[in-house]
Scaffold this active site. Structure first.
Site, PDB file in Angstrom:
ATOM      1  N   GLY A   9       0.855  -1.191   0.000  1.00 17.12           N
ATOM      2  CA  GLY A   9       0.000   0.000   0.000  1.00 17.12           C
ATOM      3  C   GLY A   9       0.886   1.234   0.000  1.00 17.12           C
ATOM      4  O   GLY A   9       2.110   1.112  -0.003  1.00 17.12           O
ATOM      5  N   GLU A  83       9.791  -2.490   4.731  1.00 19.01           N
ATOM      6  CA  GLU A  83      10.383  -1.601   3.716  1.00 19.01           C
ATOM      7  C   GLU A  83      11.102  -2.402   2.627  1.00 19.01           C
ATOM      8  O   GLU A  83      12.187  -2.020   2.160  1.00 19.01           O
ATOM      9  CB  GLU A  83      11.363  -0.606   4.374  1.00 19.01           C
ATOM     10  CG  GLU A  83      10.751   0.268   5.456  1.00 19.01           C
ATOM     11  CD  GLU A  83       9.803   1.352   4.931  1.00 19.01           C
ATOM     12  OE1 GLU A  83       9.672   1.521   3.698  1.00 19.01           O
ATOM     13  OE2 GLU A  83       9.169   2.010   5.774  1.00 19.01           O
TER      14      GLU A  83
HETATM   15 MG    MG Z   1       6.236   1.376   7.339  1.00 22.02          MG
END
Ligand code: MG
Ligand code: ADP
Length: 178
Positions: A9, A83
């Site tokens: 997202g 990440e």
């Molecule tokens: Mg994050």
């Protein structure tokens, strides 16, 4: 059996929160896990995953994805990566190797960069995943669901610019521009 779970997202959509929520469940279930993030992400902390709301969990910062194959322990059930978009082309083979060894691999990362283009290896990882959770943030212009990350005009143009609200906003498609 190993499997791949993707949590993706735009920025501020709760990817890190969702990853830590799943890992908290693993803690309760006493399933050993290892949590990683790219060393390049040192926004809030060097050796913790920290959500924008302040929730945190200890992790191992690494330069290259491939290191996870060397560091993985036999008893580890879950390998979690936050990440993940920042890792280079080594990410996918590393994930496949971990999955082949029977690990549940949780991959959290941006699906698109601020130009709306698939970020790093995330698109390929999604194509090969057993499950994908696509989260949405709140558009900072209109309050609708935000699917995109908008980069403010007054900053750097390289694909990787690690930053926060100083550089980025979550936006819906209607209010987003590359
Ligand atoms: Mg994050
Ligand atoms: P991500 O890892 O996807 O960037 P985090 O899990 O770190 O997201 O943070 C999610 C939190 O960010 C939310 O719970 C909320 O407190 C905060 N937040 C700040 N701005 C926004 C926004 N525009 N939309 C949704 N949440 C936001």
């Amino acid at each position: 059996m190993g499997k791949i779970e993707v949590i993706c997202g735009p920025m501020f959509s709760g990817k890190s929160e969702e990853l830590m929520r799943r890992l908290n469940r693993a803690l309760i279930a006493k399933r050993p896990f290892q949590l990683y993030k790219p060393a390049a992400d040192s926004r809030y902390s060097k050796d913790e995953v920290v959500s924008h709301a302040g929730k945190k969990m200890k992790c191992t910062p690494i330069q290259d994805a491939g290191i996870m194959v060397e560091l993985v322990e036999k008893e580890t059930k879950i390998v979690a990566i936050d990440e993940a978009q920042f890792f280079g082309p080594g990410l996918l083979p590393t994930i496949l190797s971990l999955v082949g060894a029977g690990k549940r691999v949780m991959v959290a990362g941006l699906d698109m960069d601020s130009d709306g283009v698939p970020f790093g290896s995330m698109g390929s990882v999604m194509a090969m995943a057993e499950s994908i959770t696509k989260l949405r943030a709140v558009c900072e212009v209109c309050g609708e669901d935000a699917t995109h990350t908008y980069r403010r005009k007054d900053c750097d143009t390289s694909q990787i610019l690690v930053g926060e609200k100083d550089f980025y906003e979550a936006r819906c498609r209607a209010h987003w521009i590359p």
